[in-house]
Design a protein around this motif. Structure first.
Motif, PDB file in Angstrom:
ATOM      1  N   ASP A  99      22.316  20.326  41.041  1.00 53.02           N
ATOM      2  CA  ASP A  99      22.699  19.012  40.720  1.00 53.02           C
ATOM      3  C   ASP A  99      21.183  18.525  40.246  1.00 53.02           C
ATOM      4  O   ASP A  99      21.025  17.785  39.190  1.00 53.02           O
ATOM      5  CB  ASP A  99      23.345  18.070  41.702  1.00 53.02           C
ATOM      6  CG  ASP A  99      24.790  18.503  41.859  1.00 53.02           C
ATOM      7  OD1 ASP A  99      25.252  19.409  41.148  1.00 53.02           O
ATOM      8  OD2 ASP A  99      25.456  18.086  42.809  1.00 53.02           O
ATOM      9  N   ARG A 100      20.141  18.649  41.073  1.00 55.26           N
ATOM     10  CA  ARG A 100      18.945  18.067  40.752  1.00 55.26           C
ATOM     11  C   ARG A 100      18.359  18.969  39.589  1.00 55.26           C
ATOM     12  O   ARG A 100      17.638  18.415  38.845  1.00 55.26           O
ATOM     13  CB  ARG A 100      18.059  18.216  41.888  1.00 55.26           C
ATOM     14  CG  ARG A 100      18.421  16.982  42.962  1.00 55.26           C
ATOM     15  CD  ARG A 100      17.131  16.806  43.863  1.00 55.26           C
ATOM     16  NE  ARG A 100      16.832  17.946  45.000  1.00 55.26           N
ATOM     17  CZ  ARG A 100      17.499  18.479  45.781  1.00 55.26           C
ATOM     18  NH1 ARG A 100      18.348  17.571  46.541  1.00 55.26           N
ATOM     19  NH2 ARG A 100      17.093  19.751  46.608  1.00 55.26           N
ATOM     20  N   ALA A 101      18.603  20.454  40.016  1.00 58.49           N
ATOM     21  CA  ALA A 101      17.943  21.345  38.778  1.00 58.49           C
ATOM     22  C   ALA A 101      18.579  20.882  37.494  1.00 58.49           C
ATOM     23  O   ALA A 101      17.531  20.886  36.129  1.00 58.49           O
ATOM     24  CB  ALA A 101      18.236  22.518  38.970  1.00 58.49           C
ATOM     25  N   ILE A 102      19.737  20.264  37.336  1.00 56.81           N
ATOM     26  CA  ILE A 102      20.300  19.904  35.993  1.00 56.81           C
ATOM     27  C   ILE A 102      19.605  19.069  35.317  1.00 56.81           C
ATOM     28  O   ILE A 102      18.969  19.310  33.927  1.00 56.81           O
ATOM     29  CB  ILE A 102      21.961  19.753  35.941  1.00 56.81           C
ATOM     30  CG1 ILE A 102      22.725  21.158  36.332  1.00 56.81           C
ATOM     31  CG2 ILE A 102      22.165  19.114  34.739  1.00 56.81           C
ATOM     32  CD1 ILE A 102      24.155  20.772  36.915  1.00 56.81           C
ATOM     33  N   VAL A 103      19.382  17.956  36.005  1.00 56.76           N
ATOM     34  CA  VAL A 103      18.803  16.728  35.658  1.00 56.76           C
ATOM     35  C   VAL A 103      17.284  17.212  35.428  1.00 56.76           C
ATOM     36  O   VAL A 103      16.642  16.837  34.180  1.00 56.76           O
ATOM     37  CB  VAL A 103      18.572  15.652  36.700  1.00 56.76           C
ATOM     38  CG1 VAL A 103      17.778  14.520  36.089  1.00 56.76           C
ATOM     39  CG2 VAL A 103      20.230  15.214  36.932  1.00 56.76           C
ATOM     40  N   GLN A 118      14.875  17.048  31.468  1.00 54.29           N
ATOM     41  CA  GLN A 118      13.915  16.174  31.319  1.00 54.29           C
ATOM     42  C   GLN A 118      12.711  17.038  30.876  1.00 54.29           C
ATOM     43  O   GLN A 118      11.724  16.508  29.959  1.00 54.29           O
ATOM     44  CB  GLN A 118      13.512  15.558  32.641  1.00 54.29           C
ATOM     45  CG  GLN A 118      14.223  14.683  33.358  1.00 54.29           C
ATOM     46  CD  GLN A 118      13.942  14.223  34.559  1.00 54.29           C
ATOM     47  OE1 GLN A 118      13.288  14.894  35.378  1.00 54.29           O
ATOM     48  NE2 GLN A 118      14.445  12.869  35.060  1.00 54.29           N
ATOM     49  N   ILE A 119      12.586  18.393  31.179  1.00 50.54           N
ATOM     50  CA  ILE A 119      11.489  19.278  30.726  1.00 50.54           C
ATOM     51  C   ILE A 119      11.801  19.524  29.426  1.00 50.54           C
ATOM     52  O   ILE A 119      10.869  19.560  28.549  1.00 50.54           O
ATOM     53  CB  ILE A 119      11.626  20.487  31.773  1.00 50.54           C
ATOM     54  CG1 ILE A 119      11.012  20.369  33.074  1.00 50.54           C
ATOM     55  CG2 ILE A 119      10.576  21.505  30.888  1.00 50.54           C
ATOM     56  CD1 ILE A 119      11.251  21.286  34.043  1.00 50.54           C
ATOM     57  N   VAL A 120      13.175  19.758  29.011  1.00 50.50           N
ATOM     58  CA  VAL A 120      13.326  20.200  27.610  1.00 50.50           C
ATOM     59  C   VAL A 120      13.059  18.885  26.604  1.00 50.50           C
ATOM     60  O   VAL A 120      12.432  18.988  25.658  1.00 50.50           O
ATOM     61  CB  VAL A 120      14.981  20.616  27.364  1.00 50.50           C
ATOM     62  CG1 VAL A 120      15.256  20.740  25.851  1.00 50.50           C
ATOM     63  CG2 VAL A 120      15.171  21.879  28.122  1.00 50.50           C
ATOM     64  N   ASP A 121      13.492  17.698  27.123  1.00 48.39           N
ATOM     65  CA  ASP A 121      13.341  16.501  26.535  1.00 48.39           C
ATOM     66  C   ASP A 121      11.607  16.377  26.034  1.00 48.39           C
ATOM     67  O   ASP A 121      11.311  16.224  24.950  1.00 48.39           O
ATOM     68  CB  ASP A 121      13.719  15.344  26.972  1.00 48.39           C
ATOM     69  CG  ASP A 121      15.137  15.597  27.173  1.00 48.39           C
ATOM     70  OD1 ASP A 121      16.086  16.127  26.110  1.00 48.39           O
ATOM     71  OD2 ASP A 121      15.745  14.617  28.027  1.00 48.39           O
ATOM     72  N   ALA A 122      10.979  16.549  27.198  1.00 42.87           N
ATOM     73  CA  ALA A 122       9.558  16.367  26.925  1.00 42.87           C
ATOM     74  C   ALA A 122       8.932  17.473  26.114  1.00 42.87           C
ATOM     75  O   ALA A 122       7.992  17.243  25.190  1.00 42.87           O
ATOM     76  CB  ALA A 122       8.745  16.822  28.294  1.00 42.87           C
ATOM     77  N   CYS A 123       9.468  18.724  26.065  1.00 41.21           N
ATOM     78  CA  CYS A 123       9.017  19.706  25.104  1.00 41.21           C
ATOM     79  C   CYS A 123       9.398  19.450  23.710  1.00 41.21           C
ATOM     80  O   CYS A 123       8.705  19.661  22.693  1.00 41.21           O
ATOM     81  CB  CYS A 123       9.655  21.046  25.495  1.00 41.21           C
ATOM     82  SG  CYS A 123       9.146  21.619  27.038  1.00 41.21           S
ATOM     83  N   ARG A 124      10.564  18.976  23.467  1.00 38.45           N
ATOM     84  CA  ARG A 124      11.075  18.367  22.287  1.00 38.45           C
ATOM     85  C   ARG A 124       9.969  17.211  21.453  1.00 38.45           C
ATOM     86  O   ARG A 124       9.930  17.181  20.539  1.00 38.45           O
ATOM     87  CB  ARG A 124      12.339  18.187  22.166  1.00 38.45           C
ATOM     88  CG  ARG A 124      12.869  17.970  20.680  1.00 38.45           C
ATOM     89  CD  ARG A 124      14.610  17.836  20.918  1.00 38.45           C
ATOM     90  NE  ARG A 124      15.122  19.017  21.285  1.00 38.45           N
ATOM     91  CZ  ARG A 124      15.410  20.157  20.485  1.00 38.45           C
ATOM     92  NH1 ARG A 124      15.145  19.890  19.243  1.00 38.45           N
ATOM     93  NH2 ARG A 124      16.074  21.086  20.939  1.00 38.45           N
TER      94      ARG A 124
END
Length: 224
Positions: free
Chosen positions: A180-184, A188-194
């Protein structure tokens, strides 16, 4: 049990790459936890399973020993390596140094195709209901984020470190709401990359690894 390898075994008697196939099958079974810590890997049984002589089996086991997945034990033979809590923590600490550097280098080089793939894998991980698939999707997701870094030595070191603790990562995902934590955190990591924010992507990756390590350590200590 060693019998679980049978699904990956085939008649390799005429193959020049028998050692490679056996190495890959054993490596996969070990990192997925299908072969238990301390389990003896009998060369004759493996050779019979793959229909080869013991020579390619011996070569495969030597390669696995070189990367720490198996250990030669006197009077017992080759066994799946055991790791202490301290050793596991050390490897997670190493990951927390290497992987943020990889993603920091990767972010400025990521194409739209790379970002789309990362998002697709992130979504697949969050929607997967089969717990046996979480580990595979988690591993592929992180690898996809690092592949554009242009740091092949760092990338190989990160992959080797993950091999050593993969079974524990998989356990952590299934315990203490790890998935559950990993999903969030993945999103967040993908959003920062984008957004092209390499610093934030690196910080989030470091925190992601450190939190997983702390959670896993707590569980292992309770079990001990």
């Amino acid at each position: 049990m060693i019998e679980k390898l049978s699904a990956r075994a085939s008649n390799l008697g005429a193959s020049a790459s028998s050692s490679d196939v056996i190495h890959d099958a054993l490596r996969t079974a070990i990192i997925r936890g299908e072969l238990e810590e301390g389990q003896t890997l009998r060369q004759d049984a493996i050779a019979k399973m793959f229909n080869v002589s013991r020579i390619p089996v011996r070569e495969a086991l030597k390669r696995l020993e070189a990367i720490g997945l198996v250990t030669s034990v006197r009077y017992k033979g080759v066994v799946v390596s055991r790791m202490s809590i301290a050793e596991i923590g050390e490897i997670f600490d190493f990951r927390a140094m290497i992987e943020p550097r990889l993603i920091a280098h990767a972010v400025p080089r990521m194409t739209e195709q790379s970002l789309d793939l990362a998002q697709k894998l992130c979504d697949a991980f969050s929607h997967e209901v089969d717990a046996s698939r979480w580990g595979d999707l988690n591993r592929v997701f992180h690898s996809a984020l690092y592949v554009d870094a242009g740091l092949p030595y760092y990338y190989a070191a990160a992959q080797a470190a993950n091999d050593r603790v993969e079974r524990y990562i998989r356990a952590q995902l299934s315990l203490a709401h790890g998935r559950d934590r990993a999903i969030v955190e993945h999103q967040q990591i993908v959003d920062a990359c984008r957004k092209g924010d390499a610093t934030r992507a690196a910080d989030l990756t470091r925190q992601h690894i450190q939190l997983a390590s702390a959670t896993l350590t707590q569980v292992l200590m309770q079990q001990a």
